[in-house]
Design a protein around this motif. Structure first.
Motif, PDB file in Angstrom:
ATOM      1  N   GLY A 136       0.797  -1.219   0.000  1.00  0.00           N
ATOM      2  CA  GLY A 136       0.000   0.000   0.000  1.00  0.00           C
ATOM      3  C   GLY A 136       0.827   1.264   0.000  1.00  0.00           C
ATOM      4  O   GLY A 136       0.408   2.289  -0.566  1.00  0.00           O
ATOM      5  N   GLU A 137       2.003   1.208   0.594  1.00  0.00           N
ATOM      6  CA  GLU A 137       2.877   2.382   0.649  1.00  0.00           C
ATOM      7  C   GLU A 137       3.268   2.866  -0.744  1.00  0.00           C
ATOM      8  O   GLU A 137       3.527   4.056  -0.949  1.00  0.00           O
ATOM      9  CB  GLU A 137       4.126   2.025   1.459  1.00  0.00           C
ATOM     10  N   ARG A 139       1.372   2.920  -3.380  1.00  0.00           N
ATOM     11  CA  ARG A 139       0.221   3.523  -4.060  1.00  0.00           C
ATOM     12  C   ARG A 139       0.135   3.062  -5.516  1.00  0.00           C
ATOM     13  O   ARG A 139       0.117   3.875  -6.451  1.00  0.00           O
ATOM     14  CB  ARG A 139       0.278   5.052  -3.981  1.00  0.00           C
ATOM     15  N   SER A 141      -1.408   1.843  -8.879  1.00  0.00           N
ATOM     16  CA  SER A 141      -2.679   2.140  -9.532  1.00  0.00           C
ATOM     17  C   SER A 141      -3.169   0.929 -10.315  1.00  0.00           C
ATOM     18  O   SER A 141      -2.380   0.066 -10.723  1.00  0.00           O
ATOM     19  CB  SER A 141      -2.511   3.332 -10.477  1.00  0.00           C
ATOM     20  N   GLY A 203      -0.583  11.439 -11.269  1.00  0.00           N
ATOM     21  CA  GLY A 203      -1.380  10.728 -10.271  1.00  0.00           C
ATOM     22  C   GLY A 203      -1.460   9.235 -10.504  1.00  0.00           C
ATOM     23  O   GLY A 203      -1.747   8.481  -9.568  1.00  0.00           O
ATOM     24  N   ARG A 204      -1.225   8.781 -11.734  1.00  0.00           N
ATOM     25  CA  ARG A 204      -1.317   7.352 -12.047  1.00  0.00           C
ATOM     26  C   ARG A 204       0.029   6.725 -12.340  1.00  0.00           C
ATOM     27  O   ARG A 204       0.103   5.517 -12.574  1.00  0.00           O
ATOM     28  CB  ARG A 204      -2.248   7.147 -13.241  1.00  0.00           C
ATOM     29  N   TRP A 215      11.715   0.678  -0.828  1.00  0.00           N
ATOM     30  CA  TRP A 215      10.605   0.046  -0.097  1.00  0.00           C
ATOM     31  C   TRP A 215      10.921  -1.420   0.172  1.00  0.00           C
ATOM     32  O   TRP A 215      10.661  -1.925   1.268  1.00  0.00           O
ATOM     33  CB  TRP A 215       9.325   0.171  -0.924  1.00  0.00           C
ATOM     34  N   GLU A 488      -1.105  -4.301 -10.814  1.00  0.00           N
ATOM     35  CA  GLU A 488      -2.434  -4.387 -10.211  1.00  0.00           C
ATOM     36  C   GLU A 488      -2.555  -5.630  -9.338  1.00  0.00           C
ATOM     37  O   GLU A 488      -3.135  -5.590  -8.247  1.00  0.00           O
ATOM     38  CB  GLU A 488      -3.498  -4.410 -11.308  1.00  0.00           C
ATOM     39  N   ALA A 491      -0.780  -5.130  -6.041  1.00  0.00           N
ATOM     40  CA  ALA A 491      -1.549  -4.321  -5.099  1.00  0.00           C
ATOM     41  C   ALA A 491      -2.690  -5.123  -4.483  1.00  0.00           C
ATOM     42  O   ALA A 491      -3.016  -4.957  -3.304  1.00  0.00           O
ATOM     43  CB  ALA A 491      -2.086  -3.080  -5.807  1.00  0.00           C
TER      44      ALA A 491
END
Length: 676
Positions: A136-137, A139, A141, A203-204, A215, A488, A491
């Motif tokens: 989740g860190e 982000r 998309s 943003g994406r 990470w 995807e 995530a």
């Protein structure tokens, strides 16, 4: 390269021929000219293209390989329509230019969309892929819709309005329909390009490579893995790692799975272990600075040599199964720190092979993954049925006649079993059957056809587990929509829900409960697994493979097919795993006697021999295999820690000596100044 089944090869040969015939008819319709022929062939060609894409994907792969892909085929279709317009209508020259210009603009939008898609895919290709880890860190998309990123889907579907408009223009002579259809297609393709371009907005955009690696470093520092399962392989080989997942999860140490191929992340079965894929060697070396001390290898692969370079990790080879095949004592095994085997048989096998594996590096740990196999509870009930599991191995890379029974004996065995009213047949071929030898693929297809044609004893329709059906949909893990990409999925497949993995056993039980106890089944894919099949079977028929040694844990009778050309005495002498087996020749003679021994234990003359062979192959029952496996992990972990401590001590001594040497000139200079 996998060999296609006969039916699939037939489809791949017929589909391009049918499409070529439609193109020929369209060309004749434009040249003669003949409006009905042109319209019928053009509409039929596009409809055929869409139908094949929907129900037989890959049927036109032959055309794609010769650079005649969907875009080229649609362009040819449109050009033939334009040629037909010249001969069949009185459309003004300016209007024809508008039609052609609109078509060209549509193709420009299509290629623009294709270029944007390439950029998006490149940006969304992460240096590290994970499963069962909270990402989740980062982000991450969602992926763009498949319609935007797959040209093979986009161009035929979005060309429907243009084709329909051109058909209407040819049929009526009115250019308005063509202009309208071409305009709609251009709008769809331009809109697709614009929509896809939004994935390039800040943003994406996915995080950069360094951010993802940072990470991952933090995750390694927080999780502090101690032992890992390392696997590299191609399509169809995931079973080699899957069989060790439950054993790794049962360790008392923090474990993880390390993969090298991106496609393998989704092929690994459901597990609660963290799964990490590191495709590049440079990123693999991040493990050197982690707390990981032991890597367990279930298979040899070219990329294994890359991880062996890490000096802070000890490596153990466990193999994905043990048999009397030469591959079970591969000379490559000597590159590992230790070789873990099931029992004395494998130790002796390495000694006799003389491939450079030191006997002191061989550790007997049993087969801890055999815990799910239930011991025989007695013969089948008098009313039957006798459940026979036929699980042949594949033809192997050497293609020796004794590798698999499928080619020379498979149909004979299956026909004999299907002809016995006492028998319920479970056929589970090796996942790689037919990948090297077309004869093996053809024999496998023939066996499946025999089973499909067999009428179940109770007269009920035969269950088809390969297609799912009642109880056949075994849950593996939550997954995003089918069109999702690696990012995807990464995530979506974060930390698994508690108890989710435990559902697999219940799902397997539900699968078997949903099947008729008289139905013959063809079992393919990872589910139900081979051990679940062992628990259903009363007797096994197999080849010389690890399946035989594993089945011995059940205590049930088994048979091995001899297609090697050796006599039975020579065959038993050459293959220790068959010493307690019924030996079947290629004509399957001896099957009735085997089934009689299963139904009546008094006729089973191999029971004592099976018990002795089980201990020789799998090791003693006490202490349990999992206990011995854990002890081997602890010992190798301690050896890695001791090695690291020696390295630190050596580095400390070297640094101290360097500091002493560096201080000597200063001391001599000070001494001279004092004397002056």
């Amino acid at each position: 390269m996998p060999v296609a089944s006969p039916s699939r090869r037939g489809t791949q040969a017929l589909a391009p021929g049918a499409l070529l015939a439609l193109f020929t008819a369209q060309f004749l319709g434009a040249l003669l000219p003949n409006a009905p022929l042109l319209c019928a062939a053009g509409a039929g060609g596009l409809a055929f293209e869409l139908a094949v894409r929907r129900w037989r994907p890959g049927a036109l792969s032959l055309l794609n390989r010769v650079r005649c892909d969907e875009t080229v085929r649609q362009l040819l279709r449109d050009l033939l329509f334009v040629l037909g317009l010249l001969h069949l209508t009185d459309v003004a020259g300016a209007t024809r230019l508008l039609l052609v210009g609109g078509l060209l603009a549509g193709y420009a939008a299509h290629f623009l969309c294709r270029a944007i898609g390439m950029v998006v895919r490149r940006q969304r290709t992460l240096p590290v892929l994970t499963r069962n880890i909270d990402a989740g860190e980062l982000r991450l998309s969602p992926a763009p819709p498949r319609l935007l990123t797959a040209p093979a889907r986009r161009i035929p579907l979005m060309s429907v309005p243009a084709t329909a408009g051109l058909l209407a223009t040819v049929a009526t002579g009115r250019a308005l329909w063509g202009l309208l259809g071409v305009g709609v297609t251009f709008g769809l393709l331009a809109g697709a390009a614009a929509r896809l371009a939004t994935w390039l907005l800040p943003g994406r955009r996915p995080p950069g490579e360094e951010a993802v690696l940072e990470w991952f470093r933090r995750w390694l520092a927080e999780y502090r893995p101690e032992v890992g399962l390392y696997f590299s392989g191609g399509s169809g080989t995931a079973y080699q790692a899957n069989m060790w997942l439950s054993t790794m999860a049962a360790l008392d140490r923090r474990a993880m799975v390390v993969l090298r191929e991106r496609s393998m992340v989704q092929q690994i079965a459901a597990t609660e272990l963290p799964v990490v894929c590191l495709p590049r060697v440079a990123h693999l070396m991040l493990l050197e600075h982690s707390s990981l001390r032991v890597l367990i290898h279930p298979a040899n692969a070219p990329k294994t040599s890359q991880v062996l370079r890490i000096p802070t990790i000890k490596h153990a080879f466990v193999n994905h199964g043990e048999s009397d095949k030469l591959s079970s004592c591969n000379p490559y095994a000597k590159v590992y720190d230790e070789v873990w085997v099931a029992g004395p048989a494998a130790r002796r096998r390495y000694a006799l092979a003389d491939v450079g594996v030191d006997d002191r590096d061989v550790v007997e740990v049993g087969r801890p993954q055999l815990a799910p196999i239930r011991r025989a509870a007695g013969p089948p009930p008098p009313e039957g049925p006798i459940t026979v599991l036929y699980a042949p191995t594949w033809e192997g890379w050497t293609d020796d006649p004794g590798n698999t029974s499928v080619i020379l004996a498979g149909e004979n065995i299956v026909r004999a079993l299907l002809g016995d009213p006492r028998v319920r047949l479970l056929y589970k071929p090796h996942p790689m059957t037919g990948t090297v030898n077309r004869a093996a693929a053809a024999a496998d297809a023939a066996i499946r056809a025999h089973i499909a044609a067999a009428t179940p004893v109770d007269g009920q329709p035969e269950a088809d587990p390969a297609a799912g059906g009642a109880g056949g949909d075994l849950p593996r893990r939550s997954a995003p929509r089918p069109g999702g990409d690696d990012m995807e999925r990464m995530a979506a497949q974060g930390v698994p829900e508690p108890g989710r993995i435990g559902e697999a056993a219940g799902a397997a039980a539900a699968f078997w409960a949903a099947q008729s106890d008289r139905a013959h089944l063809v079992l393919t894919g990872p589910r139900p697994d081979i051990y679940s099949c062992f628990n259903q079977a009363d007797v096994l028929i197999a080849d010389v493979s690890s399946v035989v040694a594993d089945f011995l844990a059940s205590g049930k009778p088994y048979a091995v097919v001899n297609t090697s050309g050796l006599s039975e005495e020579e065959f038993r002498a050459a293959n220790p795993t068959v010493r307690a087996a019924t030996i079947l020749p290629p004509d399957a003679a001896g099957l009735p006697a085997l089934l009689d021994a299963v139904a009546e234990p008094a006729l089973d003359t191999m029971a004592v021999a099976r018990a002795e062979l089980t201990e020789y192959l799998l090791g003693p029952a006490e202490p349990p295999s999992l206990v011995r496996f854990r002890a081997a992990v602890d010992d190798l972990y301690a050896a890695a820690e001791a090695r690291r401590a020696r390295q630190r001590e050596s580095e400390g001594e070297g640094q101290g000596q360097s500091e002493c040497r560096a201080s000597e000139p200063a001391e001599r200079s000070a001494s001279r100044r004092s004397a002056g």
